[in-house]
Design an enzyme around this catalytic site. Sequence first.
Site, PDB file in Angstrom:
ATOM      1  N   ARG A  67       0.846  -1.193   0.000  1.00 39.99           N
ATOM      2  CA  ARG A  67       0.000   0.000   0.000  1.00 39.99           C
ATOM      3  C   ARG A  67       0.885   1.248   0.000  1.00 39.99           C
ATOM      4  O   ARG A  67       2.107   1.145   0.133  1.00 39.99           O
ATOM      5  CB  ARG A  67      -0.915   0.007   1.224  1.00 39.99           C
ATOM      6  CG  ARG A  67      -0.169  -0.337   2.509  1.00 39.99           C
ATOM      7  CD  ARG A  67      -0.822   0.131   3.747  1.00 39.99           C
ATOM      8  NE  ARG A  67      -0.737   1.577   3.867  1.00 39.99           N
ATOM      9  CZ  ARG A  67       0.375   2.243   4.164  1.00 39.99           C
ATOM     10  NH1 ARG A  67       1.525   1.619   4.372  1.00 39.99           N
ATOM     11  NH2 ARG A  67       0.367   3.557   4.241  1.00 39.99           N
ATOM     12  N   GLY A  68       0.208   2.415  -0.079  1.00 40.37           N
ATOM     13  CA  GLY A  68       0.953   3.672  -0.105  1.00 40.37           C
ATOM     14  C   GLY A  68       1.249   4.034  -1.551  1.00 40.37           C
ATOM     15  O   GLY A  68       1.721   3.199  -2.325  1.00 40.37           O
ATOM     16  N   ALA A  69       0.975   5.304  -1.889  1.00 43.73           N
ATOM     17  CA  ALA A  69       0.972   5.682  -3.301  1.00 43.73           C
ATOM     18  C   ALA A  69       2.262   5.350  -4.075  1.00 43.73           C
ATOM     19  O   ALA A  69       2.202   4.654  -5.102  1.00 43.73           O
ATOM     20  CB  ALA A  69       0.627   7.166  -3.412  1.00 43.73           C
ATOM     21  N   ARG A 101      -7.074  -0.327  -7.107  1.00 44.39           N
ATOM     22  CA  ARG A 101      -7.478   0.723  -6.166  1.00 44.39           C
ATOM     23  C   ARG A 101      -7.564   2.030  -6.950  1.00 44.39           C
ATOM     24  O   ARG A 101      -6.711   2.283  -7.799  1.00 44.39           O
ATOM     25  CB  ARG A 101      -6.473   0.864  -5.007  1.00 44.39           C
ATOM     26  CG  ARG A 101      -6.444  -0.351  -4.087  1.00 44.39           C
ATOM     27  CD  ARG A 101      -5.634  -0.081  -2.831  1.00 44.39           C
ATOM     28  NE  ARG A 101      -6.311   0.815  -1.916  1.00 44.39           N
ATOM     29  CZ  ARG A 101      -5.713   1.424  -0.875  1.00 44.39           C
ATOM     30  NH1 ARG A 101      -4.419   1.231  -0.663  1.00 44.39           N
ATOM     31  NH2 ARG A 101      -6.392   2.214  -0.067  1.00 44.39           N
ATOM     32  N   GLN A 213      -2.944   2.519  10.304  1.00 50.42           N
ATOM     33  CA  GLN A 213      -1.618   2.549   9.657  1.00 50.42           C
ATOM     34  C   GLN A 213      -0.621   3.350  10.489  1.00 50.42           C
ATOM     35  O   GLN A 213       0.584   3.098  10.415  1.00 50.42           O
ATOM     36  CB  GLN A 213      -1.712   3.163   8.245  1.00 50.42           C
ATOM     37  CG  GLN A 213      -2.391   2.282   7.220  1.00 50.42           C
ATOM     38  CD  GLN A 213      -3.857   2.654   7.063  1.00 50.42           C
ATOM     39  OE1 GLN A 213      -4.488   3.119   8.009  1.00 50.42           O
ATOM     40  NE2 GLN A 213      -4.404   2.437   5.886  1.00 50.42           N
ATOM     41  N   ASP A 254      -1.982  10.836  -1.880  1.00 50.60           N
ATOM     42  CA  ASP A 254      -2.291   9.750  -2.819  1.00 50.60           C
ATOM     43  C   ASP A 254      -2.562  10.297  -4.213  1.00 50.60           C
ATOM     44  O   ASP A 254      -2.376   9.597  -5.207  1.00 50.60           O
ATOM     45  CB  ASP A 254      -3.476   8.945  -2.301  1.00 50.60           C
ATOM     46  CG  ASP A 254      -3.086   8.238  -1.011  1.00 50.60           C
ATOM     47  OD1 ASP A 254      -3.167   8.876   0.060  1.00 50.60           O
ATOM     48  OD2 ASP A 254      -2.640   7.078  -1.070  1.00 50.60           O
ATOM     49  N   ASN A 264      -5.567  12.494   0.581  1.00 51.78           N
ATOM     50  CA  ASN A 264      -4.695  11.693   1.448  1.00 51.78           C
ATOM     51  C   ASN A 264      -5.599  10.935   2.415  1.00 51.78           C
ATOM     52  O   ASN A 264      -6.823  11.132   2.438  1.00 51.78           O
ATOM     53  CB  ASN A 264      -3.700  12.597   2.193  1.00 51.78           C
ATOM     54  CG  ASN A 264      -2.588  11.802   2.855  1.00 51.78           C
ATOM     55  OD1 ASN A 264      -1.896  11.031   2.185  1.00 51.78           O
ATOM     56  ND2 ASN A 264      -2.417  11.932   4.155  1.00 51.78           N
ATOM     57  N   LYS A 265      -4.987  10.074   3.207  1.00 55.82           N
ATOM     58  CA  LYS A 265      -5.741   9.227   4.134  1.00 55.82           C
ATOM     59  C   LYS A 265      -6.783  10.027   4.910  1.00 55.82           C
ATOM     60  O   LYS A 265      -6.503  11.129   5.382  1.00 55.82           O
ATOM     61  CB  LYS A 265      -4.762   8.553   5.104  1.00 55.82           C
ATOM     62  CG  LYS A 265      -5.378   7.610   6.106  1.00 55.82           C
ATOM     63  CD  LYS A 265      -6.223   6.521   5.483  1.00 55.82           C
ATOM     64  CE  LYS A 265      -5.496   5.678   4.467  1.00 55.82           C
ATOM     65  NZ  LYS A 265      -6.331   4.713   3.745  1.00 55.82           N
TER      66      LYS A 265
HETATM   67  O1  MRU Z   1      -4.939   3.217   2.075  1.00 54.10           O
HETATM   68  P1  MRU Z   1      -3.442   3.335   2.127  1.00 54.10           P
HETATM   69  O2  MRU Z   1      -2.848   2.820   3.383  1.00 54.10           O
HETATM   70  O3  MRU Z   1      -2.763   2.826   0.876  1.00 54.10           O
HETATM   71  O4  MRU Z   1      -3.256   4.901   2.153  1.00 54.10           O
HETATM   72  C1  MRU Z   1      -2.228   5.528   1.579  1.00 54.10           C
HETATM   73  C2  MRU Z   1      -1.474   6.181   2.615  1.00 54.10           C
HETATM   74  O5  MRU Z   1      -0.672   5.556   3.246  1.00 54.10           O
HETATM   75  C3  MRU Z   1      -1.641   7.590   2.921  1.00 54.10           C
HETATM   76  O6  MRU Z   1      -2.742   8.198   2.440  1.00 54.10           O
HETATM   77  C4  MRU Z   1      -0.336   8.287   2.671  1.00 54.10           C
HETATM   78  O7  MRU Z   1      -0.313   9.421   3.411  1.00 54.10           O
HETATM   79  C5  MRU Z   1      -0.076   8.555   1.226  1.00 54.10           C
HETATM   80  S1  MRU Z   1       1.016   7.411   0.540  1.00 54.10           S
HETATM   81  C6  MRU Z   1       2.578   8.086   0.921  1.00 54.10           C
END
Ligand code: MRU
Length: 370
Positions: A67-69, A101, A213, A254, A264-265
């Site tokens: 996960r994570g962009a 995703r 997370q 993201d 973002n999250k």
């Molecule tokens: O749903 P996730 O865990 O894939 O979410 C992405 C993230 O971890 C965050 O939004 C993050 O701040 C951006 S990715 C560096």
Amino acid sequence: MADQDEQTPLGAGPPMLPSLRWDEPPEGPEGPVVVLLDQTRLPGEEVELVCTDVPALVRAIRTLAVRGAPLLGVAGGYGVALAAVRGYDVEEAAALLAGARPTAVNLGYGVHRVAEVYRAAVRGGADTGAAAALAEARALHQEDVEASRQMAVRGLELLDELLPGGGHRILTHCNTGALVSAGEGTAFAVALAAHRAGSLRRLWVDETRPLLQGARLTAYEAARNGMAYTLLTDNAAGSLFAAGEVDAVLIGADRIAADGSVANKVGSYPLAVLAKYHHVPFVVVAPTTTVDLSTPDGASIEVEQRAGGEVTECGGVPVAPLGTQAYNPAFDVTPPELVTAVVTESGIASPVTRDALTALCDRSRQVTIS
Ligand code: MRU
């Protein structure tokens, strides 16, 4: 702050397993594989997940094992290479991967970039395009490592400029370290650089409901790096700002739309509002591959909606009556006027405008091409 149960920094642990790697076992029928550090098992267990085919990788993406962009971009690129090398239908694989995703633009970027190189190689008469696809996925991987390094340098310079005198108390949300990138990450990499430079006093880590997370992954990375960190529930952030305990917010992204809106999250937008009210810099750290100039504004960003069970349960244990409906967007969108700066590998946009973001993307393309 009185009565605060601050966590003592743990000693630096052994190096973390890589978040993702391409492996070609020398013997046996396995063939090349994509190996992931399974993030669903952290921090309790450090277990690698071996993806021998594209459906396995797609499952890993959907379940957030990876996960994570930025890392999703690398995973998408290697996914296409895996299909090409193993002789699967590359177009079908690319569609599956890109659709796994919706919000992190890096996933589509990685998939399309490697698929394009594959197609060009096939058009040019290569046997299968597999070698070209794999070389491109590897290049993308290396660029991500380098982008992390550059963001850390630029982000630390910005912090020192915004907060002269050091002793930074940084609040962060979700997870943005080595688990979201082939390098040391985005926002977390800046905090880590501050820690190494001796200017980080405390990293405030939002737990990041519903999937934690922050608690599971950022706290794990902070502990591994020997950083002074304290975990808080997301809804404790307001009182922390009010007590004057936050000098800056550092988050990742993201997707950043052309107008500077930042997805973002979920929980990032309320932090931006708090930061504005309390006159605290709100800084977004993301590679230019997260900037999507083809998405005009925040309203055009597709926000992933996830299963309600992630909210009605915590760690698999029900916390709400059976049948409770839940609202569970994975991300929220922060408008550019609440963002002090966007730090990328090719420079900083502040104020965050379409022109500034476009210039950073252009500069990054020039560096990558030359
Ligand atoms: O749903 P996730 O865990 O894939 O979410 C992405 C993230 O971890 C965050 O939004 C993050 O701040 C951006 S990715 C560096």
